[in-house]
Write an enzyme that holds these catalytic residues in place. Structure first.
Site, short mmCIF file in Angstrom:
data_model
loop_
_atom_site.label_atom_id
_atom_site.label_comp_id
_atom_site.label_asym_id
_atom_site.label_seq_id
_atom_site.Cartn_x
_atom_site.Cartn_y
_atom_site.Cartn_z
N THR A 68 0.83 -1.21 0.00
CA THR A 68 0.00 0.00 0.00
C THR A 68 0.86 1.25 0.00
OG1 THR A 68 -1.64 -1.25 1.26
CG2 THR A 68 -1.98 1.12 1.10
N ASP A 124 -1.15 -5.03 8.71
CA ASP A 124 -1.72 -6.32 8.36
C ASP A 124 -3.14 -6.46 8.91
OD1 ASP A 124 0.66 -7.44 7.06
OD2 ASP A 124 1.54 -7.31 9.06
N GLY A 137 5.65 -8.13 6.41
CA GLY A 137 6.76 -8.00 5.46
C GLY A 137 8.12 -8.03 6.12
N GLU A 143 9.88 -0.04 11.42
CA GLU A 143 8.58 0.63 11.32
C GLU A 143 8.17 1.20 12.67
OE1 GLU A 143 6.41 -1.90 7.72
OE2 GLU A 143 6.18 -2.54 9.80
N LYS A 161 -8.23 -5.38 5.88
CA LYS A 161 -7.40 -5.21 7.08
C LYS A 161 -8.18 -4.63 8.26
CE LYS A 161 -3.77 -6.36 4.63
NZ LYS A 161 -4.17 -6.14 3.24
#
Length: 271
Positions: A68, A124, A137, A143, A161
């Site tokens: 995304t 997710d 990922g 992150e 999601k």
């Protein structure tokens, strides 16, 4: 990279990509009344709306990882070119760094830019309380570091999601990044304390386990979904286990989430 990604999508999506200033809802008119937008188109709608609402001139922006985020970076680059925005982009992974470079954006780091105005990232799964599962990922540690440095964490995702509780739709479990020597003790401790099962994530194009950008392993925890979890308490307890680097539970971090829907609209949830 983006060109190859876009060329692999449907002709309908390519038409949408060429007219980024129009709303996704109006673009849905390209589809017949009986059709629904694809997941990729839904991701794009969420990403574009988030970028348009949160990315401002003269700011530092965290760039997340995942499919995304590709659309978010594309939209940021469009706005930089069209509006002359002055931005510094902080990556959360090797993938994010490459996206920033390929789009000609200004690449920064936390050493020079320890405080960010916002970070835009995928997830997710997002539950009703804005607790996130991230790390599908393998980029959860960087992150979370970037998200923790940002004044606002903005989540972009498609409708699959969006859940009432974690595990409702995402079945791959909660990632736990661990030092390689500790993966067996940590697996045993989490299973004993909280139940469920943990599996070492295995690589696809190499023999052996996945190795993160930080040189660690990932355990995916399939947690029991037949009881209510206090995810803040669970996260804190797991983080105290020696050898745990971080978890894919993001609790109390997200400011807002955008979910692209089948009909071209985007729903929002605030933290």
């Amino acid at each position: 990279m983006l060109g190859q990604f876009v060329r692999s999508l449907s002709p309908s999506l390519i038409i949408l990509q060429r007219s980024s200033t129009s709303s996704c809802l109006s673009k849905a008119a390209f589809f017949s009344s009986n059709a629904t937008m694809s997941l990729e188109e839904a991701k794009r709608c969420a990403a574009y709306k988030a970028v348009d609402e949160y990315v401002k001139d003269n700011t530092v922006v965290g760039v997340g990882s995942g499919s995304t985020v590709v659309y978010a970076v594309h939209r940021i680059a469009e706005r930089v070119k069209a509006e002359g925005l002055k931005l510094v982009c902080i990556p959360t992974s090797f993938q994010a760094r490459q996206l920033i470079i390929e789009h000609g954006l200004t690449l920064g780091d936390l050493e020079c830019n320890p405080s960010l105005d916002c970070a835009i990232d995928g997830a997710d799964e997002v539950d009703a309380k804005m607790v996130l599962i991230k790390g599908g990922g393998g980029c959860l540690l960087q992150e979370k570091i970037v998200a923790a440095c940002a004044e606002r964490l903005v989540i972009i995702a498609d409708y699959t999601k969006d859940s009432m509780k974690l595990g409702q739709q995402y079945r791959k479990g909660i990632p736990i990044e661990v030092t390689p020597m500790a993966y067996v003790p940590i697996r045993n401790k989490v299973e004993t304390r909280f139940g469920g099962s943990l599996k070492l994530r295995m690589a696809v194009a190499k023999a052996g386990p996945v190795v993160t950008d930080n040189g660690n392993f990932i355990l995916d925890w399939s947690f029991p979904d037949d009881k209510v979890h206090d995810w803040d308490a669970v996260n804190r307890e797991i983080m105290m286990m020696p050898g745990v680097v971080d978890t894919g539970l993001f609790v109390g971090m997200a400011t807002k989430a955008y979910f692209g829907q089948k009909d071209g609209t985007v729903t929002e949830r605030s933290g």
